[in-house]
Write a protein that holds these residues in place. Structure first.
Motif, PDB file in Angstrom:
ATOM      1  N   ASN A 228      -2.756  -3.040   6.011  1.00 23.01           N
ATOM      2  CA  ASN A 228      -3.685  -2.006   5.559  1.00 23.01           C
ATOM      3  C   ASN A 228      -5.054  -2.198   6.205  1.00 23.01           C
ATOM      4  O   ASN A 228      -5.371  -3.264   6.729  1.00 23.01           O
TER       5      ASN A 228
ATOM      6  N   ASN B 236      -9.319   1.564  -6.483  1.00 19.98           N
ATOM      7  CA  ASN B 236     -10.767   1.588  -6.277  1.00 19.98           C
ATOM      8  C   ASN B 236     -11.453   0.588  -7.200  1.00 19.98           C
ATOM      9  O   ASN B 236     -10.964   0.278  -8.288  1.00 19.98           O
TER      10      ASN B 236
ATOM     11  N   LEU C 112     -15.158  -0.761  -3.167  1.00 21.53           N
ATOM     12  CA  LEU C 112     -14.102  -1.162  -2.248  1.00 21.53           C
ATOM     13  C   LEU C 112     -12.861  -0.336  -2.560  1.00 21.53           C
ATOM     14  O   LEU C 112     -12.505  -0.143  -3.723  1.00 21.53           O
TER      15      LEU C 112
ATOM     16  N   TYR D 100     -15.144  -1.205   7.749  1.00 22.25           N
ATOM     17  CA  TYR D 100     -13.686  -1.222   7.776  1.00 22.25           C
ATOM     18  C   TYR D 100     -13.195  -2.613   8.182  1.00 22.25           C
ATOM     19  O   TYR D 100     -13.745  -3.230   9.100  1.00 22.25           O
TER      20      TYR D 100
ATOM     21  N   ASN E 138      -2.890   2.736   4.929  1.00 22.32           N
ATOM     22  CA  ASN E 138      -1.826   1.782   4.629  1.00 22.32           C
ATOM     23  C   ASN E 138      -0.661   1.963   5.596  1.00 22.32           C
ATOM     24  O   ASN E 138      -0.387   3.085   6.038  1.00 22.32           O
TER      25      ASN E 138
ATOM     26  N   ASN F 279      -0.901  -0.835  -5.953  1.00 24.30           N
ATOM     27  CA  ASN F 279      -2.018  -1.590  -5.402  1.00 24.30           C
ATOM     28  C   ASN F 279      -3.304  -1.137  -6.090  1.00 24.30           C
ATOM     29  O   ASN F 279      -3.314  -0.163  -6.849  1.00 24.30           O
TER      30      ASN F 279
ATOM     31  N   ASN G  46      -8.965  -1.590   4.923  1.00 29.16           N
ATOM     32  CA  ASN G  46      -9.778  -1.338   3.739  1.00 29.16           C
ATOM     33  C   ASN G  46     -11.163  -0.843   4.140  1.00 29.16           C
ATOM     34  O   ASN G  46     -11.598  -0.999   5.284  1.00 29.16           O
ATOM     35  N   GLN G  47     -11.868  -0.273   3.182  1.00 32.79           N
ATOM     36  CA  GLN G  47     -13.243   0.142   3.412  1.00 32.79           C
ATOM     37  C   GLN G  47     -14.124  -0.327   2.252  1.00 32.79           C
ATOM     38  O   GLN G  47     -13.837  -0.055   1.093  1.00 32.79           O
TER      39      GLN G  47
ATOM     40  N   GLY H  14      -9.294  -5.286   7.979  1.00 29.15           N
ATOM     41  CA  GLY H  14      -7.916  -5.439   7.543  1.00 29.15           C
ATOM     42  C   GLY H  14      -7.028  -5.888   8.681  1.00 29.15           C
ATOM     43  O   GLY H  14      -7.492  -6.414   9.694  1.00 29.15           O
TER      44      GLY H  14
ATOM     45  N   PRO I 213      -8.901   1.282  -0.389  1.00 28.14           N
ATOM     46  CA  PRO I 213      -8.128   1.357   0.852  1.00 28.14           C
ATOM     47  C   PRO I 213      -8.593   2.516   1.730  1.00 28.14           C
ATOM     48  O   PRO I 213      -9.059   3.542   1.223  1.00 28.14           O
ATOM     49  N   TYR I 214      -8.451   2.352   3.051  1.00 21.89           N
ATOM     50  CA  TYR I 214      -8.669   3.456   3.991  1.00 21.89           C
ATOM     51  C   TYR I 214      -7.348   3.969   4.545  1.00 21.89           C
ATOM     52  O   TYR I 214      -7.113   5.173   4.594  1.00 21.89           O
TER      53      TYR I 214
ATOM     54  N   GLY J 230       0.783  -1.221   0.000  1.00 16.90           N
ATOM     55  CA  GLY J 230       0.000   0.000   0.000  1.00 16.90           C
ATOM     56  C   GLY J 230       0.815   1.271   0.000  1.00 16.90           C
ATOM     57  O   GLY J 230       0.487   2.231  -0.681  1.00 16.90           O
TER      58      GLY J 230
END
Length: 421
Positions: free
Chosen positions: A156, A104, A121, A181, A126, A101, A158-159, A183, A123-124, A22
């Protein structure tokens, strides 16, 4: 010691040296890591704006109220990947790192004439860093030999999100989405004796969070004249907690044996503060659009007992983003470059990380374009963000970076009955 006595004490680090897909930055050591800005390639190309943007050609994830601006029979998909290229430098050392990575995966579709659905989906936050320094005390070296102190971490959060938007009338739209959320993040710290004779001692913790939040969104549009359209937008993400377990461990090992010193696990409830975002965009027909966004999130009351570091304090994060786009002639039938969309932008970010009273800030400039593909609103999108974060004062690290997002926007029509069989 803020980042380490010597930060990134190797001249070059590659992806094979650390499994951190990430990001790679020493600032991700703190809090919940390096928070990923929710941008698609079309948004990043304009500095990351989107709160006041309404465009039927693209999915705008910055403000889900915007997805009501669409063909009522259209299905849309945006899938993107990002690449981070970071050059780090402190007073004594320098290093480089690159990583990539998924950025989205987002889908929108109509429900009824005034309703639309969005799911996706991304990332939120990293975490990815690697630091190493060697003991300089002559008496310790004489007694134990070469001693290395190493810190490294990855992982990481994720959301995944699901939401809907509703057009109140031709001037206003509202939306709401639920965010889940999930990970894991792992931090390691060890003391190694490369000369042999002593075993490596390693400590660390592993965090496996999960949580749920809700975000509300709204947009209002008015036309001061026939050619111009002004849109005001706002979103608010509710505060929430990241539940889960934090497993702490310590053990010693060498090439043949490994002995556990201790392992313990505790429940965690890390507080994530609410986030307010407001913005405005001005659009002139199919020719150009410009906008400005402001975001604020107060982290001062967030609890990071498991992830706090020496000299670290959370602070209020703020962002200012400005951008625009231009299309020479969207309907030109001869030249593709005239149908392309060209973008530029700027952003200034005060991150939530403060080290020894010094705020870690970031400034960046962005460029982007969308290339029409085949028919309808299909396009290939590219955005580049180049800038700087941190500084070389004190024990800090300055990062110069160039980040890319590449995405494909797909558009199709559903539920059309053929007139002839």
């Amino acid at each position: 010691m803020i980042l380490a006595v010597a930060v990134l004490g190797c001249q070059y680090v590659s992806a094979q040296d650390l499994d951190a897909l990430g990001t790679f930055t020493p600032y991700s050591l703190y809090g919940i890591g390096d928070i990923h800005s929710p941008n698609t390639a079309t948004s990043l190309g304009m500095g990351g704006i989107g709160l006041g943007v309404r465009d039927p050609r693209y999915i705008n994830i910055k403000n889900i109220a915007s997805i009501t601006e669409r063909d009522t029979l259209s299905f849309m998909l945006d899938i993107g990947v990002y690449s981070k290229n970071i050059y780090l430098k402190d007073k004594n050392t320098k290093s480089a790192f690159n990583t990539a990575n998924i950025n989205n995966f987002v889908i929108t579709m109509p429900i009824k004439d005034k309703h639309s659905l969005i799911l996706g989906l991304m990332p939120y936050s990293n975490m990815g860093y690697k630091m190493q320094t060697e003991e300089t005390d002559a008496s310790l070296i004489y007694r134990y030999g070469l001693i290395q102190y190493r810190k490294y971490g990855n992982g990481n959060i994720n959301q995944a999100f699901l939401g809907g938007a509703f057009k109140i009338n031709k001037y206003a739209s509202v939306g709401i989405e639920g965010i889940y959320y999930f990970g894991n993040q792992t931090n390691h710290s060890d003391i190694a004796f490369p000369g042999g004779g002593f075993r490596t001692f390693e400590t660390g913790w592993k965090f496996t969070p999960h949580g749920f939040s809700v975000e509300g969104a709204a947009q209002g549009t008015f036309s001061p004249s026939e050619d111009y359209q002004v849109t005001l937008g706002a979103t608010y993400r509710m505060k929430n907690k990241l539940h889960g377990s934090i497993t702490r461990y310590a053990y010693v090992y060498d090439s043949e044996l490994s002995d556990t010193v201790s392992v313990s696990s505790v429940k965690s409830n890390i507080k994530i503060p609410g986030k307010l975002s407001v913005g405005v965009a001005v659009k002139k027909g199919d020719k150009w659009m410009a906008g400005i966004d402001y975001e604020r999130q107060d982290w001062t009351k967030a609890s990071f007992s498991a992830t706090a570091g020496v000299g670290y304090m959370a602070q209020t994060a703020q962002s200012l983003r400005v951008g625009m786009e231009f299309v020479p002639n969207r309907y030109d039938i001869r030249y593709r470059y005239k149908r392309m969309t060209y973008r530029a932008g700027f952003h200034y970010d005060k991150t939530y990380v403060s080290l020894d009273g010094k705020s870690i800030n970031q400034i960046g400039f962005t460029l982007g374009t969308s290339i029409p593909v085949y028919r309808l609103n299909n396009s290939f999108n590219i955005a580049v963000d180049f800038g700087q974060r941190g500084s070389k004062t004190g024990n800090l690290v300055r990062e110069n970076y160039i980040n890319f997002i590449f995405s494909l926007s797909l558009h199709d029509l559903w539920f059309i009955k053929p007139k002839y069989q």
